[in-house]
Enzyme design. Structure first.
Site, PDB file in Angstrom:
ATOM      1  N   ASP A 166      37.912  49.740  28.527  1.00 43.37           N
ATOM      2  CA  ASP A 166      37.837  49.495  30.046  1.00 43.37           C
ATOM      3  C   ASP A 166      38.957  49.099  30.691  1.00 43.37           C
ATOM      4  O   ASP A 166      39.079  48.362  31.688  1.00 43.37           O
ATOM      5  CB  ASP A 166      36.735  48.673  30.372  1.00 43.37           C
ATOM      6  CG  ASP A 166      36.123  48.374  31.730  1.00 43.37           C
ATOM      7  OD1 ASP A 166      36.637  49.586  32.644  1.00 43.37           O
ATOM      8  OD2 ASP A 166      35.416  47.737  32.150  1.00 43.37           O
TER       9      ASP A 166
ATOM     10  N   ARG B 115      43.586  55.636  37.363  1.00 41.48           N
ATOM     11  CA  ARG B 115      43.727  55.371  38.804  1.00 41.48           C
ATOM     12  C   ARG B 115      44.396  56.494  39.616  1.00 41.48           C
ATOM     13  O   ARG B 115      44.398  56.650  40.838  1.00 41.48           O
ATOM     14  CB  ARG B 115      44.497  54.023  38.847  1.00 41.48           C
ATOM     15  CG  ARG B 115      44.168  53.000  38.635  1.00 41.48           C
ATOM     16  CD  ARG B 115      43.063  52.470  38.930  1.00 41.48           C
ATOM     17  NE  ARG B 115      42.433  50.997  38.425  1.00 41.48           N
ATOM     18  CZ  ARG B 115      41.293  50.580  38.301  1.00 41.48           C
ATOM     19  NH1 ARG B 115      40.113  51.422  38.830  1.00 41.48           N
ATOM     20  NH2 ARG B 115      41.039  49.322  37.915  1.00 41.48           N
TER      21      ARG B 115
END
Lengths: 185, 437, 326
Positions: free
Chosen positions: B309, B65
């Protein structure tokens, strides 16, 4: 070992004679059955009202309009207890106008008077009767509201610890009134 | 300094080792692996019996992120989460803001990773500029800056032609193209697997064919170009069939499966909590036949890699209507426990195969160091506690985000310790290793 | 076994609902459904009185929180609330996917601070009521959430059927139209199968939900098969704007293949009922002759909607803290 004791205070025969007596009082007091209608309070008041209607027809050859009133939605304790199930609501059936009629309101037991208060409020929502008279099979006292019956099957002195059970053929399979003493545990 | 890890069961399939061995670590390298090695001046670390010493696990599919969405995760929190989950290295996806389509972004990520100094970070670059699917990103620059693969993950590469060119061009640098396989017209506004549960809950469906079409496309283009193609987060049984057929035909295709896809089914949409947005991910949790196909593919060797993931989202973003919630769950700190519980203890794979899936193969596909305890290799070591009883507690995750559907789960198997470059970065006292001298 | 419209003297199988919320029919027991329908029977009479109001919910606050425009359902709830003497507050929030306003969770927490007893929620997202019920102490009534459920519609449909047919068990009910996007369908399937009806669903394959048989219904693409010997035919609305060309070639063709015509009606039982949750598209899912014909109970459905919603409000208002008390 504490036990509950119960005593039959009215048997089937006594109930039948009492209702016949009340029917005669109705005719006498109202000087006939013109403008009269019976409204029973659910559940047992309805059956008593129907019996009275039958007796009145035998006496006067007149059909008295008879209705059924469910007072659940008018109870003063309805939303006071937010915990727990709602009382079951049943259908009100008053298939005639109550305007300008004398309404004979019928219940099985008169106790605190709160049911009668609710029934009066409910009735007024249906129109403006000329008068409302109250019929009960048993008056066990302990009124909490200024309410008095016009026709009483039996005055039964009780203590608040006792309970009065009216049983009818239509709902319970037999006719009797029982006074139950709940023994202190 | 030297440390001698003494008495553990070493599972190092790259060297054909599965047995009690001592591992001598010298500085940031593996010095020797053998039976009954002398301490010889090294600090002795007794490995409690029952623990497994493996080459460090590598998660090749992680969303860190940063840059751009630091409220969900940062490189520091993400790599802290990684080492707590037993991963010594992670490969991070380029769908940051800005997208990692530029060497400056790659350098920024590597700088941050160096500052955090926890798990190794391998950036993955974008296939196309801003992952918009129009023009190729600066793939050569990305490679030079340190990217180990390219992908437009989050979305499929927009056109078959662009994917073909990406395969051809990345192949020149020996880089694999990782594909989020999905046919957009079948995806539509889908939010859950198309099946009984989505139908019952009134959620728009995504059929397995949506993914499988993307897999088929990639396999065909890999065959056409002769270059390596890797299927990300595979979930549908038709996809497994396509990969299996491709491999049989000699196509250079590899694939990964996420722990949630071999553990959960779409029933989790309805129960125990209906519309839990932590059961929303893309690709979605599929029906039992698909989940079983993932397990079968893992057992029979069709699946190359287990990757998480890891997709952190802030709780505010998940505390919304199901169809408005973002896709994705965190996975770094639950992967090892799920793999041990659902794969090893369930008798589907043996430990050496698990180490291949989580260490050897990701290193091979990304062409990064690791995946082995060979002498001279970096001392990246994951120590497993296969019989440790683990209760997943979302609130205690190291990740900045807590979006896991496994909160409260009891699993058998966990991580005992994680070493990166010889440094013990995570120790689990419950597994018997509380301090390392 | 034949249990016709209930005997008022017999005690009901259950006297209350187990949950503080009505999120969907899927969560209800058959006995709970019967309790709602029996209570609705009592409520219906109130609407026929000169003074159509009882004091049952005096002092209770009901918030109608509508994120989707809905005249019919909102009006029906509002009349039901007023007939029970509840204080009602209508909040209509226009939503747009582009403009992001306050989140549903924040809206709910703000409302919760005002301590309403019941929140009636209509929302375009499936599961919005579940989200609200996890946040709020108030009872939540689902007035339609996305493609998920519309429980009061199914209850009023069942009430209307029971009024005519005396019972639901054994009836063949054909539901025809846009099955995929319909919350009315999902609620009706749950309700009718729980009550023992034989449910057939019919529409083009493009509008058929996945795995339909697992709902316990019989899917078919043949409207003739669906209608054959049916006791009840329910037509679902076709959303004109987004259907044509995407799910079937044209509205004309839809009517040709699936439209309810007088000719098709002859295949059904002679006393078949025609139902539609409204608003109708005449000439698309239903021919005007059918909509206005003697089999149509569409206006009864509207009238019964108020009674059923009164019943649900009454049953939930008393038990707002069931779960905590248990």
């Amino acid at each position: 070992m504490p036990e509950s004791t119960s005593a039959v205070v009215m048997d089937a025969d006594r109930i039948a004679r009492t209702l016949t007596r009340i029917a005669h009082e109705i005719v006498e007091r109202n000087k006939g059955v013109e403008d009269l209608a019976l409204v029973g309070v659910r559940t047992r008041g309805v059956h008593i009202a129907r019996r009275l209607a039958r007796t009145l027809r035998e006496i006067t050859q007149h059909d008295i309009p008879t209705g059924a009133l469910d007072i659940t939605l008018y109870r003063d304790d309805l939303m006071r207890h937010t915990v727990g199930p709602q009382p079951v609501v049943r259908r009100t059936e008053i298939p005639f106008s109550i305007d300008d009629r004398k309404i004979l309101l019928v219940d099985d037991v008169l106790y605190t008077g709160r049911t009668t208060r609710a029934a009066l409020d409910a009735l007024i929502d249906f129109g403006r009767p000329k008068a409302i008279q109250l019929i009960v099979l048993v008056d066990r006292g302990h009124r909490e509201l200024p309410i008095k019956a016009d026709y009483v099957g039996k005055n039964l002195p009780t203590s608040p610890e006792e309970s009065v059970q009216v049983r009818l053929q239509e709902t319970d399979g037999q006719d009797e009134v029982v006074l139950q003493q709940e023994a202190a545990v | 300094m030297k440390r001698l890890l003494k008495g553990g069961r070493v599972v190092d399939p790259a060297n054909g080792i599965d047995g009690v061995r001592d591992v001598l670590v010298d500085g940031d390298r593996i010095a020797r692996v053998g039976v009954g090695l002398p301490a010889d001046g090294a600090t002795v670390v007794e490995i409690p019996s029952g623990l497994i010493v493996c080459p460090g696990f590598i998660d090749m599919h992680v969303h860190l992120r940063e840059p751009g969405q630091e409220h969900k995760e940062t490189i520091a929190t993400g790599t802290a989460s990684a080492v707590a989950g037993g991963f010594t290295a992670v490969a991070c996806m380029p769908n940051t803001n800005p997208v990692n389509d530029d060497a400056n972004v790659t350098t920024y990520i590597l700088d941050k990773a160096r500052d955090a100094n926890l798990a190794r970070v391998y950036p993955i670059g974008a296939v196309s500029r801003s992952s918009q699917g129009e023009l190729l990103a600066d793939i050569g620059d990305l490679h030079k800056a340190g990217c180990v693969a390219i992908t437009d993950d989050g979305h499929p590469v927009k056109t078959a032609m662009l994917l073909r060119r990406a395969l051809e061009y990345a192949g020149m640098f020996g880089m694999v193209v990782i594909e989020h396989c999905e046919e957009p017209s079948l995806m539509g506004d889908g939010v859950a697997h198309e099946g009984f549960h989505a139908a019952s809950l009134g959620l728009r469906g995504i059929p397995g064919a949506c993914e499988a079409l993307g897999v088929e496309r990639g396999v065909l283009l890999s065959e056409l170009t002769g270059n390596a193609f890797h299927v990300a987060h595979m979930s549908a049984r038709a996809s497994m069939r396509a990969v299996r057929k491709g491999k049989e035909a000699g196509v250079r295709v590899t694939c990964e499966v996420a722990p949630h896809h071999f553990t959960l089914t779409d029933e989790a949409l309805a129960t125990p909590v209906a519309y839990d947005t932590n059961t929303k991910m893309n690709p979605p949790l599929r029906e039992a036949a698909d989940r079983d196909a993932m397990l079968a593919g893992i057992a029979d060797g069709t699946v190359d890699v287990i990757a998480t993931d890891h997709a952190p989202h802030h709780y505010d973003e998940k505390k919304v209507e199901f169809d408005r919630a973002p896709f994705g769950i965190v996975g770094l700190e639950t992967a090892v426990s799920l793999a041990l519980d659902r794969l090893v203890h369930a008798g589907r794979v043996r430990l050496p195969r698990l180490v291949e899936l989580m260490s050897v193969n990701p290193a091979r596909i990304l062409k990064v160091t690791g995946g082995t305890l060979s002498e001279g290799a970096p001392a990246d070591i994951t120590i497993l506690a296969p019989d440790l009883n683990v209760r997943v507690e979302a609130a205690k995750l190291r990740s900045r985000s807590k979006n896991t559907p496994f909160d409260g789960w009891d699993l058998r198997g966990g991580v005992a310790a994680t070493f990166v470059g010889g440094r013990p970065l995570f120790l689990n006292p419950e597994a018997g290793i509380s301090t390392i001298p | 076994m034949s249990t016709p419209v209930h005997n008022v003297d017999r005690p009901p199988a259950v006297t209350s609902l187990r949950s503080k919320d009505l999120l969907g029919i899927a969560d209800l027991l058959p006995e709970e459904i019967t309790l709602v329908l029996d209570t609705a029977d009592a409520m219906k009479e109130i609407g026929l009185r000169p003074i159509k109001k009882v004091p049952a919910l005096r002092g209770k606050t009901v918030v109608n929180l509508f994120f989707e425009p809905s005249t019919r359902t909102r009006t029906s709830f509002e009349i039901a609330e007023k007939r029970l003497s509840a204080d009602t507050l209508n909040i209509a929030i226009a939503t747009s996917s582009v403009v992001k306003g306050e989140t549903l969770a924040d809206t709910a927490m703000n409302l919760e601070a005002m301590n309403p007893d019941i929140i009636v929620l209509r929302h375009s997202s499936s599961g919005a009521c579940h989200l609200l019920s996890r946040i709020c102490r108030s009872g939540i009534i689902n007035a339609g959430d996305g493609m998920h459920e519309h429980p009061t519609q199914a209850l009023l449909d069942a009430y209307t059927i029971r009024e005519r047919k005396k019972q639901l068990r054994g009836l063949k009910v054909a539901i025809i139209g846009d099955l995929l996007h319909s919350r009315v369908l999902r609620s009706n399937i749950h309700l009718l199968t729980k009550m023992g009806a034989d449910v057939w669903v019919c529409g083009p394959p493009t509008l058929m939900p996945a795995d339909t048989r697992r709902f316990g219904v019989t899917p078919t693409n043949s409207v003739e098969q669906a209608v054959a010997s049916a006791d009840v035919i329910m037509l679902l609305r076709i959303q004109l704007e987004r259907m044509e060309g995407a799910y079937f070639p044209s509205l004309r063709e839809y009517f040709d293949v699936f439209g309810m015509t007088e000719a098709r009606l002859t295949l059904a039982k002679p006393d078949v009922m025609i139902m539609h949750p409204g608003p109708m598209n005449r000439g698309v899912e239903i021919a005007s002759e059918v909509a206005d014909g003697p089999y149509s109970v569409i206006l009864d459905q509207v009238a019964n909607g108020v009674a059923v919603r009164m019943a649900v409000l009454y049953l939930l208002a008393g038990g707002a803290e069931h779960e905590e008390a248990a």
